[in-house]
Every structure is written in structure tokens, then in C-alpha cells.
Design an enzyme around this catalytic site. Structure first.
Site, PDB file in Angstrom:
ATOM      1  N   ASN A  21     -10.303   0.096   0.301  1.00 15.38           N
ATOM      2  CA  ASN A  21      -8.842   0.223   0.298  1.00 15.38           C
ATOM      3  C   ASN A  21      -8.313  -0.302  -1.039  1.00 15.38           C
ATOM      4  O   ASN A  21      -8.347  -1.502  -1.289  1.00 15.38           O
ATOM      5  CB  ASN A  21      -8.291  -0.593   1.476  1.00 15.38           C
ATOM      6  CG  ASN A  21      -6.776  -0.593   1.550  1.00 15.38           C
ATOM      7  OD1 ASN A  21      -6.097  -0.201   0.604  1.00 15.38           O
ATOM      8  ND2 ASN A  21      -6.247  -1.065   2.669  1.00 15.38           N
TER       9      ASN A  21
ATOM     10  N   CYS B 176       0.821  -1.226   0.000  1.00 17.92           N
ATOM     11  CA  CYS B 176       0.000   0.000   0.000  1.00 17.92           C
ATOM     12  C   CYS B 176       0.847   1.264   0.000  1.00 17.92           C
ATOM     13  O   CYS B 176       0.338   2.349  -0.289  1.00 17.92           O
ATOM     14  CB  CYS B 176      -0.936   0.008   1.201  1.00 17.92           C
ATOM     15  SG  CYS B 176      -2.055  -1.386   1.224  1.00 17.92           S
TER      16      CYS B 176
ATOM     17  N   HIS C  46      -3.048   7.313   2.699  1.00 20.20           N
ATOM     18  CA  HIS C  46      -3.522   6.032   2.185  1.00 20.20           C
ATOM     19  C   HIS C  46      -4.885   5.740   2.804  1.00 20.20           C
ATOM     20  O   HIS C  46      -5.069   5.852   4.026  1.00 20.20           O
ATOM     21  CB  HIS C  46      -2.510   4.934   2.530  1.00 20.20           C
ATOM     22  CG  HIS C  46      -3.035   3.559   2.310  1.00 20.20           C
ATOM     23  ND1 HIS C  46      -3.677   3.191   1.143  1.00 20.20           N
ATOM     24  CD2 HIS C  46      -3.039   2.447   3.110  1.00 20.20           C
ATOM     25  CE1 HIS C  46      -4.051   1.926   1.248  1.00 20.20           C
ATOM     26  NE2 HIS C  46      -3.681   1.452   2.419  1.00 20.20           N
TER      27      HIS C  46
HETATM   28  O1  UT7 Z   1      -3.687  -1.035   3.695  1.00 17.98           O
HETATM   29  C1  UT7 Z   1      -3.177  -1.452   4.924  1.00 17.98           C
HETATM   30  C2  UT7 Z   1      -3.845  -2.698   5.328  1.00 17.98           C
HETATM   31  N1  UT7 Z   1      -4.843  -2.755   6.285  1.00 17.98           N
HETATM   32  C3  UT7 Z   1      -5.206  -1.891   7.266  1.00 17.98           C
HETATM   33  O2  UT7 Z   1      -4.796  -0.784   7.377  1.00 17.98           O
HETATM   34  C4  UT7 Z   1      -6.191  -2.416   8.259  1.00 17.98           C
HETATM   35  C5  UT7 Z   1      -5.973  -1.876   9.643  1.00 17.98           C
HETATM   36  N2  UT7 Z   1      -6.917  -2.433  10.567  1.00 17.98           N
HETATM   37  C6  UT7 Z   1      -8.238  -2.137  10.544  1.00 17.98           C
HETATM   38  O3  UT7 Z   1      -8.674  -1.351   9.725  1.00 17.98           O
HETATM   39  C7  UT7 Z   1      -9.155  -2.783  11.555  1.00 17.98           C
HETATM   40  O4  UT7 Z   1      -8.386  -3.483  12.503  1.00 17.98           O
HETATM   41  C8  UT7 Z   1     -10.202  -3.738  10.898  1.00 17.98           C
HETATM   42  C9  UT7 Z   1     -11.235  -2.937  10.145  1.00 17.98           C
HETATM   43  C10 UT7 Z   1      -9.524  -4.717   9.972  1.00 17.98           C
HETATM   44  C11 UT7 Z   1     -10.925  -4.534  11.988  1.00 17.98           C
HETATM   45  O5  UT7 Z   1     -11.541  -3.644  12.914  1.00 17.98           O
HETATM   46  P1  UT7 Z   1     -11.372  -3.874  14.476  1.00 17.98           P
HETATM   47  O6  UT7 Z   1     -12.151  -2.822  15.146  1.00 17.98           O
HETATM   48  O7  UT7 Z   1      -9.896  -3.943  14.760  1.00 17.98           O
HETATM   49  O8  UT7 Z   1     -12.083  -5.265  14.690  1.00 17.98           O
HETATM   50  P2  UT7 Z   1     -11.482  -6.623  15.281  1.00 17.98           P
HETATM   51  O9  UT7 Z   1     -10.515  -7.236  14.342  1.00 17.98           O
HETATM   52  O10 UT7 Z   1     -11.055  -6.367  16.684  1.00 17.98           O
HETATM   53  O11 UT7 Z   1     -12.795  -7.517  15.331  1.00 17.98           O
HETATM   54  C12 UT7 Z   1     -13.861  -7.226  16.215  1.00 17.98           C
HETATM   55  C13 UT7 Z   1     -14.942  -8.274  16.029  1.00 17.98           C
HETATM   56  C14 UT7 Z   1     -14.427  -9.710  16.083  1.00 17.98           C
HETATM   57  O12 UT7 Z   1     -15.390 -10.500  16.716  1.00 17.98           O
HETATM   58  P3  UT7 Z   1     -15.208 -10.933  18.256  1.00 17.98           P
HETATM   59  O13 UT7 Z   1     -13.934 -11.700  18.292  1.00 17.98           O
HETATM   60  O14 UT7 Z   1     -15.139  -9.649  19.031  1.00 17.98           O
HETATM   61  O15 UT7 Z   1     -16.433 -11.730  18.527  1.00 17.98           O
HETATM   62  C15 UT7 Z   1     -14.345 -10.112  14.625  1.00 17.98           C
HETATM   63  O16 UT7 Z   1     -14.476 -11.508  14.443  1.00 17.98           O
HETATM   64  O17 UT7 Z   1     -15.532  -8.125  14.736  1.00 17.98           O
HETATM   65  C16 UT7 Z   1     -15.528  -9.390  14.059  1.00 17.98           C
HETATM   66  N3  UT7 Z   1     -15.418  -9.119  12.616  1.00 17.98           N
HETATM   67  C17 UT7 Z   1     -16.491  -8.883  11.844  1.00 17.98           C
HETATM   68  N4  UT7 Z   1     -17.809  -8.841  12.106  1.00 17.98           N
HETATM   69  C18 UT7 Z   1     -18.650  -8.537  11.091  1.00 17.98           C
HETATM   70  C19 UT7 Z   1     -14.308  -9.067  11.866  1.00 17.98           C
HETATM   71  N5  UT7 Z   1     -14.634  -8.785  10.597  1.00 17.98           N
HETATM   72  C20 UT7 Z   1     -15.982  -8.668  10.552  1.00 17.98           C
HETATM   73  C21 UT7 Z   1     -16.912  -8.375   9.529  1.00 17.98           C
HETATM   74  N6  UT7 Z   1     -18.216  -8.319   9.846  1.00 17.98           N
HETATM   75  N7  UT7 Z   1     -16.527  -8.125   8.253  1.00 17.98           N
END
Ligand code: UT7
Length: 320
Positions: free
Chosen positions: A277, A111, A247
Site C-alpha cells: 500500500n 490515501c 486504491h
Molecule cells: O490505505 C488504507 C489503510 N488501510 C487499509 O485499508 C487496511 C484495511 N484492513 C485490512 O486490510 C485488514 O484488516 C488487515 C490486513 C489489516 C488485517 O487483516 P484481518 O483479516 O482483518 O486480520 P485481523 O486484524 O482480524 O487479525 C487476525 C489475526 C490476529 O490474531 P488473533 O487475535 O486472531 O490471534 C492478529 O493479531 O492475525 C494477527 N495478525 C498477524 N499475524 C501474522 C495481525 N497482523 C499479523 C501479521 N502476521 N502481520
């Protein structure tokens, strides 16, 4: 000599996909995706593929700059998702747009790719090696995503953005890039894995795997630090910056970076809601949108900043 951007262009995947459509594919919701990332839609490539998107963005950038592709000395293309191992995506774009006199090659920094490419092109221009260059960021991450993994499949979109740059006597351009290979395992996508007649294994392609929270923490720490360091080195005050083009990975990352820099979020234009993204393409697509909408004035000071797999990061200060 100073690197000056003289034209921009972009192209997104041909098919708009809404969050509601993804609700049919994996266990997710429009509410979750939008509140955690800011994304509502993304555009995915279909038959056209990344070369076609890159060539389209390149043609538009050349037209806007008033530069014939035959005037280009260099094409540097950043991607993590080329259509082929070889020929390079840059060479394929060169063929498609008829840039007969250019030298063309790819660069890989996920990225952060567009920032790395522009930084590299700047070195060629200031040294006098080349005068006019095309810098492209393109990615088609939809082909690298596991469409049954809700943690990643909702995040990405496909697209390309391009800039024509020229060595000029007047202007402003400085940049800094960095990498930390020791932390590469928090965001990976395996290419063709080992396999030959000795191992007896068939080469396989992997999917994107990400520790989202670790990437988030890395981004909100590294991006503001990198920008602060660059501005301090250049003796440039934050109040003189018109826009920060970051980004587009997550709206919350951008808001946190704005807060940490002590800058109003209005100075951080965003289009992640529409595109998702788009990896190496996100900064040049945003740049092109601002340009097309007439939001940039000649002389505006802009900061571009990216981060991504590698880990990699970088920022650029330039005068439009
Ligand atoms: O280009 C560079 C690459 N990427 C990035 O910059 C990504 C950086 N990170 C992020 O943007 C965020 O960490 C995410 C958007 C990927 C995730 O958000 P988060 O607030 O960190 O969520 P999390 O990973 O802590 O997940 C929270 C909950 C989990 O469930 P439990 O374990 O709390 O029951 C996940 O399983 O949300 C669940 N979850 C979803 N639920 C519904 C994860 N993905 C999804 C989804 N829909 N698509």
C-alpha cells in the site's frame, strides 16, 4: 473545458523488501501477509526520500506528455509524509524539476490524496485559471510505521506517481470527494505532538495506528456506494467502464468492491502484490503501469477511486 491526462510517470522506493525479510523482523509469515492482503513485496525508500521519488515521477510524466516543466502553471502534490513541514513538498519538486512558472502547494487527504488533488486541479482548469498542471501522489509511510508492530508494518510501501493534465475542449471528467472527521480515530498517525516552553514537553512523532477491520468495513461500503452514485449522476453505465483503478490497500477489499458493483474482477487491475500500500501514490503508480504497458486506449472510460484516513474517500470518471 475538460481535464485530460496527457502523461504519466512513477517511481518506487529503491529497495525491494520481501515478506520473508519481514519474517525476520516481526512474528509474521509470508502466508499470513499474502493470504490476508495479496502483498508479496514492497519497495522502501532509503537515502532518496519522498522529494526525490516525487521529482522522478514528475520528470517522467512531463517527458511522456511532451511538456517542458516550464510550461506547467500548477503543481499540486498529495502527501501525508512530507520531508519537511515547510517548504512544501510541491515547492521542492518545483525547484528540482525547474518548473519556474508554476505555483506549487501540497494537499493532505491520506490515501485519498491523489483523488482529492485531481479533483481540485480540475476546478482550476475548468474555471480557466490554469491550463497545464502536474498532479503528484507521493508517500513514504515506511518512516511513519512502527517496525515492531506486525499489524501495520507489513502493509505499506514507498513510492510516487504523477500525471500531467491539461484543459481540453473535448473529453470527459467528473469527480466526487467526501470526508467524515467524526470517524478519524480508526486510522491515525500523530505528527509533532504538543510541546513548547509552557507545556515543558518535547514534541514527539507518532506512529501509524489502525483498526484494520473497521477500515476494511468502511472501504467496502463507501467505495462502491461512491462509484455507483457518481455513475448514476453522470448517466454512465458500468458496462462502458474499461477499468476501475482502486486504491491498492488490500486485494480482498478490491475483490469485495468488484463483487458489490457486480463487475468482473478482471476490470480491477492490481499491483499491490508488488508494491504494498503506497497510500497517495497507489492510484497514479497503477495508472502509469497500465499506460506504460500499453493497456489503455484513447477514449477508454476509467474510474479511479480512493479511500483512507480522515476518513476520506472519492472517485473520478474520466476518458483517457
Ligand atoms: O490505505 C488504507 C489503510 N488501510 C487499509 O485499508 C487496511 C484495511 N484492513 C485490512 O486490510 C485488514 O484488516 C488487515 C490486513 C489489516 C488485517 O487483516 P484481518 O483479516 O482483518 O486480520 P485481523 O486484524 O482480524 O487479525 C487476525 C489475526 C490476529 O490474531 P488473533 O487475535 O486472531 O490471534 C492478529 O493479531 O492475525 C494477527 N495478525 C498477524 N499475524 C501474522 C495481525 N497482523 C499479523 C501479521 N502476521 N502481520
Amino acid at each position: 473545458m475538460i481535464t485530460k491526462i496527457i502523461g504519466t510517470g512513477s517511481c518506487a522506493g529503491s529497495r525491494r523488501v520481501t515478506n520473508q525479510e519481514l519474517e525476520q523482523l516481526v512474528e509474521t509469515s509470508d502466508e499470513w501477509i499474502h493470504s490476508r492482503t495479496g502483498i508479496s513485496t514492497r519497495y522502501l525508500a532509503q537515502e532518496e526520500g519522498s522529494c526525490a521519488m516525487a521529482a522522478e515521477a514528475a520528470k517522467k510524466a512531463c517527458a511522456q506528455a511532451g511538456v517542458s516543466p516550464k510550461e506547467l502553471d500548477l503543481i499540486l502534490l498529495a502527501t501525508s509524509t512530507p520531508e519537511n513541514c515547510f517548504p512544501s513538498e510541491a515547492c521542492q519538486v518545483q525547484g528540482r524539476i525547474g518548473a519556474d512558472h508554476a505555483v506549487a502547494f501540497d494537499i493532505s487527504a491520506a490515501c485519498s490524496g491523489f483523488i482529492f488533488a485531481l479533483h481540485t486541479v480540475h476546478s482550476f482548469l475548468v474555471s480557466g485559471t490554469y491550463r497545464t498542471a502536474l498532479v503528484i501522489g507521493v508517500d513514504e509511510l515506511s518512516k511513519a510505521v512502527d517496525w515492531s508492530d506486525r499489524r501495520t508494518c507489513v502493509l505499506f510501501g514507498d513510492g510516487a506517481g504523477a500525471c500531467v493534465v491539461r484543459a481540453e475542449k473535448e473529453g470527459r471528467f467528473c469527480s466526487t470527494i467526501g470526508s467524515d472527521g467524526s470517524r478519524g480515530d480508526i486510522l491515525t498517525c500523530q505528527a509533532r505532538s504538543g510541546g513548547n516552553f509552557l507545556t515543558g514537553k518535547r514534541p514527539e512523532l507518532g506512529f501509524i495506528a489502525m483498526d484494520g477491520q473497521e477500515v476494511f468495513k468502511f472501504a467496502v461500503k463507501k467505495v462502491p456506494a461512491c462509484i455507483e452514485e457518481m455513475l448514476e449522476k453522470e448517466g454512465e453505465k458500468k458496462e462502458n467502464i474499461r477499468f476501475y483503478l482502486l486504491h491498492q490497500a488490500n486485494e480482498r477489499i478490491i475483490e469485495t468492491v468488484a463483487k458489490r458493483l457486480g463487475e468482473p474482477v478482471e476490470k480491477f487491475p492490481m499491483n499491490i502484490g508488488q508494491y504494498g500500500n503506497t497510500s497517495a501514490a497507489s492510484i497514479p503508480i497503477l495508472f502509469d503501469e497500465l499506460n506504460q504497458e500499453g493497456k489503455l486506449k484513447r477514449g477508454d472510460k476509467l474510474v479511479l477511486a480512493g479511500f483512507g484516513a480522515g476518513l476520506t474517500w472519492g472517485s473520478i470518471l474520466l476518458e483517457w
